[in-house]
Design a protein around this motif. Structure first.
Motif, short mmCIF file in Angstrom:
data_model
loop_
_atom_site.label_atom_id
_atom_site.label_comp_id
_atom_site.label_asym_id
_atom_site.label_seq_id
_atom_site.Cartn_x
_atom_site.Cartn_y
_atom_site.Cartn_z
N MET A 1 15.77 -24.77 11.10
CA MET A 1 16.78 -25.18 10.14
C MET A 1 17.98 -25.76 10.84
SD MET A 1 14.77 -23.59 8.09
CE MET A 1 13.70 -22.20 8.14
N SER A 2 18.77 -24.91 11.46
CA SER A 2 19.95 -25.44 12.15
C SER A 2 19.56 -25.81 13.56
CB SER A 2 21.06 -24.39 12.16
OG SER A 2 20.64 -23.25 12.89
N ASN A 3 19.83 -27.03 13.89
CA ASN A 3 19.39 -27.50 15.20
C ASN A 3 20.30 -27.05 16.32
OD1 ASN A 3 17.14 -28.73 14.32
ND2 ASN A 3 18.14 -30.70 13.96
N ASP A 4 21.56 -26.94 16.02
CA ASP A 4 22.51 -26.66 17.10
C ASP A 4 22.57 -25.17 17.41
OD1 ASP A 4 23.01 -29.29 17.12
OD2 ASP A 4 24.79 -29.16 15.84
N GLN A 5 22.30 -24.38 16.38
CA GLN A 5 22.47 -22.95 16.60
C GLN A 5 21.19 -22.31 17.07
OE1 GLN A 5 24.12 -21.42 13.02
NE2 GLN A 5 25.77 -20.35 14.09
N ARG A 6 21.39 -21.25 17.78
CA ARG A 6 20.22 -20.48 18.16
C ARG A 6 19.66 -19.77 16.95
NH1 ARG A 6 20.58 -17.30 23.77
NH2 ARG A 6 20.58 -19.10 25.14
N VAL A 7 18.37 -19.66 16.96
CA VAL A 7 17.72 -18.91 15.90
C VAL A 7 17.43 -17.51 16.44
CG1 VAL A 7 15.69 -18.74 14.45
CG2 VAL A 7 16.70 -20.97 14.93
N ASN A 8 17.81 -16.54 15.71
CA ASN A 8 17.56 -15.19 16.19
C ASN A 8 16.45 -14.54 15.38
OD1 ASN A 8 18.65 -14.47 13.77
ND2 ASN A 8 20.69 -14.04 14.63
N ALA B 1 1.81 -16.53 11.23
CA ALA B 1 2.99 -16.99 10.51
C ALA B 1 4.22 -16.98 11.41
CB ALA B 1 3.22 -16.12 9.28
N VAL B 2 4.34 -15.89 12.16
CA VAL B 2 5.50 -15.79 13.06
C VAL B 2 5.44 -16.87 14.13
CG1 VAL B 2 6.63 -14.36 14.80
CG2 VAL B 2 5.79 -13.33 12.68
N VAL B 3 4.28 -17.03 14.70
CA VAL B 3 4.15 -18.03 15.76
C VAL B 3 4.38 -19.43 15.20
CG1 VAL B 3 2.51 -19.11 17.34
CG2 VAL B 3 2.62 -16.63 17.17
N GLY B 4 3.86 -19.64 13.97
CA GLY B 4 4.06 -20.94 13.36
C GLY B 4 5.53 -21.22 13.12
N GLU B 5 6.24 -20.21 12.66
CA GLU B 5 7.67 -20.37 12.44
C GLU B 5 8.41 -20.63 13.75
OE1 GLU B 5 10.85 -20.88 10.10
OE2 GLU B 5 8.78 -20.50 9.46
N LEU B 6 8.00 -19.87 14.74
CA LEU B 6 8.63 -20.03 16.07
C LEU B 6 8.38 -21.45 16.60
CD1 LEU B 6 10.14 -18.42 18.25
CD2 LEU B 6 7.93 -17.77 19.19
N SER B 7 7.16 -21.90 16.45
CA SER B 7 6.82 -23.23 16.94
C SER B 7 7.59 -24.30 16.18
CB SER B 7 5.31 -23.47 16.77
OG SER B 7 4.58 -22.54 17.55
N ALA B 8 7.74 -24.08 14.87
CA ALA B 8 8.45 -25.07 14.07
C ALA B 8 9.88 -25.22 14.57
CB ALA B 8 8.45 -24.65 12.60
N ARG B 9 10.49 -24.08 14.91
CA ARG B 9 11.87 -24.14 15.41
C ARG B 9 11.92 -24.89 16.74
NH1 ARG B 9 14.83 -20.47 12.33
NH2 ARG B 9 13.64 -20.23 10.41
N LEU B 10 10.93 -24.56 17.57
CA LEU B 10 10.94 -25.20 18.89
C LEU B 10 10.68 -26.69 18.76
CD1 LEU B 10 9.04 -22.56 21.03
CD2 LEU B 10 11.49 -23.05 21.02
N GLU B 11 9.84 -27.05 17.81
CA GLU B 11 9.58 -28.47 17.63
C GLU B 11 10.84 -29.21 17.20
OE1 GLU B 11 6.16 -29.52 15.30
OE2 GLU B 11 5.14 -27.70 15.93
N ASP B 12 11.69 -28.50 16.49
CA ASP B 12 12.95 -29.11 16.11
C ASP B 12 13.95 -29.10 17.27
OD1 ASP B 12 11.99 -29.49 13.63
OD2 ASP B 12 12.87 -27.68 12.75
N GLY B 13 13.56 -28.48 18.35
CA GLY B 13 14.45 -28.42 19.52
C GLY B 13 15.44 -27.28 19.42
N THR B 14 15.17 -26.36 18.53
CA THR B 14 16.10 -25.25 18.36
C THR B 14 15.69 -24.07 19.24
OG1 THR B 14 16.33 -25.88 16.05
CG2 THR B 14 17.17 -23.73 16.70
#
Lengths: 504, 96
Positions: free
Chosen positions: A1-8, B27-40
């Motif tokens: 979701m937020s690109n700049d913030q870390r996701v916890n 589901a967790v891994v998919g969510e994690l990957s999605a974040r990483l794909e966004d560069g987060t």
């Protein structure tokens, strides 16, 4: 979701909550347990594989010695374990998707060095070819082309064309020559032969080598022949003429001049010479070889520097140049047919003697230059100081301009000896036109004496030209002003009048 | 420990069935990957941080042939273990 913030972990849990039937707390607990299991398993088994995520692994780090930055004190970092993470191919590719289209490419940068290396070997073969078949202009062009090929496919193609048809080769050369005219000033200092510098700047190195070898073989061979056989005296003149043609800085020169004199001329002349006077070709061979070798080495070195810049433009000029060169050849041949009758009168015994001296100097220069091939610049200097060989070329240039029509005739016609005499005689004739001798075909008019310089050791016409005019291209004017027919031979301590020039 | 072992261990801990556990893990891994794909970057407390780093293009030389290759830039997942995890490992895992 937020690109700049870390996701916890909590944000992950909320996402998981939306995707599953778990309550927020359950989701968070599950994720916590998820990583706890990884952690505990990692400690217990040192490796944990999670499908879709990757592999966590414990890696032992050996103890090693290090130095404290602050104190410089040596200490030992104890051996420990660290966690490494290797992403699953699925995750790895997904993350790298933005750059997925890139592929590893072979770098071609090494080409430059390779080309340089390749050039030198090619030079030698060229020499051999010249020696073997001085009559065949085609061979010479081919060699240069070989060198060029490494650099430019285009150039190669040109070369091949030249080989196929002499006329075409001539055209190419003319093109090159034209190009060269623009660039000439840059390289002038380079060396013995004006031709070389001119050629080099103009085009790709490839072209230059070709031109030079051709010029020297054609012209010089004739000269040498003169040494050996006076009969051939005409030929030498033809060579100087050709050189000037090549070097023509102004480009204003009459069409006739361009036809034969032009740089391409070396090749074009050759063919004509071979046709008209096969004997000359034989005589050429020995001297030509030396000259060709020397010029080649020099040219090649220079060319290496120049090549890259000129490659692109060369191609476009090629075809137009071919047509132009062909036209010039025909014109030159016609002129040559009409002029032979006049020529004999121009030649005098003195001129022949001077020419022989010039030839002898050239030979010495060549022998010395061969030894010091690799160092073009030094060679040139040495030549200038010792014999003034480079200057001689320049002279030939200057001579050629005025004499272009004559030269053309000489080359094209059988009366080669006549051409020689012409080149020498032409200067004085012209000078008589006005108060001061004028350089025929030059862009400037000699309107007075700007200075008088004694020709002391170490001075060269080239140096003087650069000193007074900022360009090597004015050597011809100095020669004309002082009646110097052979720039290679200037008497020591001779008072040279430096002409004041005015644009026509 | 492979994925199967991991799922079973997690199932015991979470008291879900292995099947459900696998689904949840995906589901967790998919969510994690999605974040990483966004560069987060994804930071997990007491465990570590998953981050995406860009590796610049560079020229590599094949030592055998001397051939020079230009490798394209790429994005890679980097994991940095948290101090807590490091300590845990040093205490319990240690060096063999």
């Amino acid at each position: 979701m937020s690109n700049d913030q870390r996701v916890n972990l909590q944000q992950l849990a909320s996402s998981l909550n939306r995707q599953s039937t778990l309550s927020p707390n359950e989701a968070e607990n599950f994720i916590t347990q998820f990583f706890d299991v990884i952690r505990e398993s990692l400690v217990a088994e040192k490796i944990v594989k999670v499908r879709g995520l990757g592999t966590f692994k414990l890696v032992d780090v050996e103890p090693r010695e290090s130095i404290k930055v602050g104190t410089g004190e040596r200490f030992i970092i104890e051996g420990h374990s660290k966690v490494t993470f290797t992403p699953d191919p699925v995750l790895r590719d997904a993350v790298n998707r933005p750059f997925a289209d890139f592929e590893t490419v072979v770098v071609n940068e090494g080409v430059d060095l390779a080309a340089l290396e390749a050039t030198e070997p090619t030079e030698l073969p060229v020499e051999d070819e010249l020696v073997d078949a001085p009559d065949l202009p085609v061979d010479e062009p081919v060699e240069p082309s070989d060198v060029a090929t490494t650099k430019d496919s285009v150039e190669l193609s040109e070369v091949s064309d030249e080989g196929t048809a002499q006329e075409e080769s001539d055209d190419d050369l003319s093109d090159e020559a034209d190009d060269e005219t623009d660039d000439e000033p840059v390289d002038v200092p380079v060396d013995e032969s004006v031709d070389v510098p001119a050629d080099e700047p103009v085009d790709e190195l490839v072209v230059e080598p070709v031109v030079e070898p051709v010029d020297e073989p054609v012209d010089e061979p004739s000269i040498e022949s003169n040494d050996q056989c006076d009969d051939n005296s005409l030929k030498p003149k033809g060579s100087p003429v050709a050189v000037p043609l090549v070097g023509q800085p102004t480009g204003d020169e009459p069409d006739e001049v361009n036809d034969e004199p032009e740089p391409q001329t070396p090749q074009s002349q050759k063919p004509s010479l071979s046709d008209e006077a096969p004997a000359s070709a034989d005589e050429k061979s020995t001297h030509v070889k030396k000259a060709a070798v020397v010029s080649h080495a020099d040219v090649v070195e220079v060319a290496n520097y120049v090549r890259h810049s000129d490659n692109t433009s060369h191609r476009h000029r090629r075809w137009t140049g071919c047509l132009f060169g062909l036209l010039c050849l025909i014109l030159g041949y016609v002129i040559g047919c009409y002029f032979p009758v006049k020529m004999p009168t121009l030649i005098s015994n003195e001129q022949i003697v001077n020419f022989l001296q010039y030839i002898n100097h050239k030979i010495d220069d060549f022998s010395s230059s061969l030894e010091t091939k690799q160092d073009t610049i030094q060679v040139v200097d040495a030549d200038v100081q010792d014999v003034g060989v480079p200057e001689s070329k320049f002279d030939s240039k200057s001579d050629s301009k005025p004499d272009k029509p004559k030269a053309a005739t000489s080359a094209s016609t059988d009366s080669k000896p006549v051409a020689k005499s012409e080149s020498k005689s032409s200067v004085p004739v012209k000078s008589s036109r006005t108060n001061y001798p004028q350089l025929q075909g030059g862009a400037y008019e000699i309107v007075g004496v700007e200075a008088v310089e004694a020709m002391t050791a170490g001075k060269t016409l080239l140096n003087l030209s650069i000193k007074y005019y900022g360009s090597k291209d004015f050597v011809d004017y100095i020669c004309v002003m002082n009646g110097i027919t052979n720039p290679d031979i200037v008497p020591l301590n001779k008072e040279l009048r430096i002409p004041a020039l005015q644009m026509k | 420990m492979n994925n199967k072992d991991f799922i079973s261990a997690l199932a015991r801990r979470s008291r879900f069935t292995t099947r459900v556990t696998q689904q949840l893990v995906d589901a967790v891994v998919g969510e994690l990957s999605a974040r990483l794909e966004d560069g987060t970057p994804v930071a997990i407390a007491n465990f570590g941080t998953f981050d995406v780093k860009k590796k610049l293009e560079r020229i590599i030389v094949n030592p055998a042939t001397g051939q020079r290759l230009l490798t394209p830039p790429k994005l890679v997942v980097a994991f940095k273990s948290s101090p807590a995890l490091k300590d845990d490992i040093q205490e319990k895992g240690g060096r063999s």
